[in-house]
Design an enzyme around this catalytic site. Structure first.
Site, PDB file in Angstrom:
ATOM      1  N   SER A 188       0.960  -1.613  -0.036  1.00 33.71           N
ATOM      2  CA  SER A 188       0.197   0.220   0.212  1.00 33.71           C
ATOM      3  C   SER A 188       0.687   1.420   0.293  1.00 33.71           C
ATOM      4  O   SER A 188       1.724   1.027   0.367  1.00 33.71           O
ATOM      5  CB  SER A 188      -1.293   0.052   1.162  1.00 33.71           C
ATOM      6  OG  SER A 188      -1.705   1.159   1.801  1.00 33.71           O
ATOM      7  N   TYR A 201      -2.773  -1.160  10.096  1.00 32.46           N
ATOM      8  CA  TYR A 201      -2.430  -1.152   8.447  1.00 32.46           C
ATOM      9  C   TYR A 201      -1.247  -1.233   7.733  1.00 32.46           C
ATOM     10  O   TYR A 201      -0.559  -1.788   6.749  1.00 32.46           O
ATOM     11  CB  TYR A 201      -4.064  -0.435   7.816  1.00 32.46           C
ATOM     12  CG  TYR A 201      -3.954  -0.957   6.232  1.00 32.46           C
ATOM     13  CD1 TYR A 201      -3.928  -2.353   5.832  1.00 32.46           C
ATOM     14  CD2 TYR A 201      -3.793  -0.249   5.272  1.00 32.46           C
ATOM     15  CE1 TYR A 201      -4.282  -3.042   5.021  1.00 32.46           C
ATOM     16  CE2 TYR A 201      -3.503  -0.563   3.725  1.00 32.46           C
ATOM     17  CZ  TYR A 201      -3.952  -1.123   3.602  1.00 32.46           C
ATOM     18  OH  TYR A 201      -4.111  -1.867   1.987  1.00 32.46           O
TER      19      TYR A 201
END
Length: 319
Positions: A188, A201
């Site tokens: 990400s 995350y």
């Protein structure tokens, strides 16, 4: 002494010019992937008969499965919902004529990988896309504000970290033996820096990035490409299906772009737009980014967008 100082600063200046010249050259190459990183039409299918995609029932994973089938590969699609997987399998089979194998797996659970390994062991797997992942909450929250935090910690680590490592353990040996293969691990863009309010995350995704880069260094001489792909905005369920724009890409557009960079190195953003966004993010001093006003503004922005989406959905359902 003056001559020595003059030599030092001249050399230093030349090194700076060379350094930024190389960076500019590398950036320029990213603008022309078809010319600088040509991928023959038979590239993916030459790696093996089958591709395996985790988290393939929707979004980025579904598009990778479809794109690889269009490249002439049979595909194994994996997710936790059989009904959705069966629909995707039918769509891929009807549109491409390739074989599709469905494996139902809930990646937040423990002890699922022996069964997966058994179902994959006789397949000639040339491509693995580790796409499955989970975001605890679309709305940014402080770490201790998450409900059922212990379960969230276990689920994120199992889904985002353990699954990728285990799938590499299962599939990489065959690639090493055949001296060819491609592993794409979806990380990400927010892992570009320590990212407050998405701390767990973002940390799980920096693991994906570093593991991929290290593994690529270990196995590139064995003919195996291992690449971390680090997108920012892609309109999927994880981000509440936000409207596409210059930065928020559709899964189809993102996957099409990212596959052009498969030979571009051990880490890519998948698209020039996200690469520029990554550079911009890294140019912001962390002291500014970590300010309370910035964090509060981020929370308000995402909450407002989610509220607007709910109102819009309510209006459509009433119409």
């Amino acid at each position: 002494m003056e001559t020595l100082m003059e030599w030092f600063f001249t050399t230093l200046g030349a090194l700076v010019v060379i350094y930024y010249g190389v960076k500019l050259l590398l950036f320029t190459r990213m603008l022309f992937p078809k010319r600088c990183f040509p991928v023959p039409k038979s590239f993916f299918s030459s790696m093996g008969e089958w591709a395996v995609v985790t988290g393939a029932s929707e979004g980025i994973g579904r598009q990778y499965a479809l794109a690889l089938a269009e490249q002439g590969m049979n595909v194994v699609i994996m997710s936790r919902t059989r009904e959705t997987l069966d629909k995707v399998a039918q769509e891929i089979s009807e549109s491409t004529g390739r074989m599709v194998k469905v494996i139902v797996a809930d990646f937040i659970q423990d002890n699922i990988f022996s069964d997966i390994e058994e179902q994959l062991k006789y397949l000639d797997i040339g491509v693995l896309v580790n796409n499955v992942g989970m975001l605890p909450s679309v709305v940014p929250r402080r770490f201790l504000e998450e409900e059922d935090l212990d379960q969230i910690i276990t689920s994120v680590i199992n889904c985002n970290v353990k699954t990728m490592v285990k799938m590499c353990k299962i599939i990489l040996p065959g690639m090493e033996n055949r001296r060819k293969g491609v592993i794409v691990n979806i990380a990400s863009g927010i892992a570009s820096i320590p990212f407050p309010l998405y701390s767990l995350y973002a940390a799980s995704k920096i693991f994906v990035e570093r593991f991929s880069q290290g593994l690529h260094g270990e196995y590139k001489d064995k003919g195996v490409i291992i690449q971390a792909v680090t997108p920012f905005g892609v309109s999927t369920r994880m981000v509440g299906y936000q409207q596409t724009n210059m930065v928020m890409l559709s899964p189809q557009d993102f996957v099409k772009s990212s596959m052009q960079y498969i030979t571009a190195g051990d880490k890519t953003y998948g698209t020039v737009r996200h690469m520029l966004l990554g550079w911009l993010l890294n140019s912001i001093p962390l002291k500014i980014f970590y300010s309370e006003s910035m964090l509060h503004g981020l929370q308000e922005y995402v909450e407002r967008k989610q509220a607007e989406k709910k109102r819009s959905s309510s209006v459509l359902s009433e119409a």
